[in-house]
Design an enzyme around this catalytic site. Sequence first.
Site, PDB file in Angstrom:
ATOM      1  N   CYS A  62       0.806  -1.300   0.051  1.00 23.70           N
ATOM      2  CA  CYS A  62      -0.052   0.106   0.051  1.00 23.70           C
ATOM      3  C   CYS A  62       0.752   1.172  -0.112  1.00 23.70           C
ATOM      4  CB  CYS A  62      -0.899   0.094   1.286  1.00 23.70           C
ATOM      5  SG  CYS A  62      -1.982   1.579   1.361  1.00 23.70           S
ATOM      6  N   CYS A 111      -7.342  -1.269   1.385  1.00 20.79           N
ATOM      7  CA  CYS A 111      -6.383  -1.611   2.491  1.00 20.79           C
ATOM      8  C   CYS A 111      -6.893  -1.879   3.845  1.00 20.79           C
ATOM      9  CB  CYS A 111      -5.134  -0.664   2.520  1.00 20.79           C
ATOM     10  SG  CYS A 111      -3.740  -1.198   3.739  1.00 20.79           S
ATOM     11  N   CYS A 136      -8.573  -5.506  -9.773  1.00 23.33           N
ATOM     12  CA  CYS A 136      -8.061  -4.349 -10.594  1.00 23.33           C
ATOM     13  C   CYS A 136      -7.865  -3.269  -9.568  1.00 23.33           C
ATOM     14  CB  CYS A 136      -9.387  -4.124 -11.224  1.00 23.33           C
ATOM     15  SG  CYS A 136      -9.033  -2.849 -12.506  1.00 23.33           S
TER      16      CYS A 136
END
Length: 150
Positions: A62, A111, A136
């Site tokens: 992330c 996340c 995606c």
Amino acid sequence: MTQSSDQQTTDVAAGVGKVVRSEAEWRAMLSPQEYHVLREAGTERPFTGEYTDTTTEGVYRCRACDAELFRSTTKFDSHCGWPSFFSPLAEDRVRYIDDTSLGMTRTEVRCATCDSHLGHVFSGEGYATPTDLRYCINSVALSLQPVEGA
């Protein structure tokens, strides 16, 4: 007890805790495009992202909190314009939200550590992957940590 941002990132990378920051802190640490995608659930234009065609071996993290999210071994070429993965590193690394924007129902992927928007997951599209899922994900939501020696 207050942790510094550096300590929060270190703890997250070790699998400990959640990252919580004010919107002012997010704005200060992210570029305008990163902020738009990660914090406002925006989408980068297709075929423009840094990792769309990348085949480098490594771990995708992330960009907001550095949590490990995906491995390159689950990345595949879906020709959709964004990096695609067939599974996250572990189910506890992401969370799912029903997204009814744009007049359709989709599943948003965030996340689990910092609640940043990553992209969407789709199923039943017929890809020859072990899960028949396509995560995606916006390139701008990720940073790639290459495997040493790769």
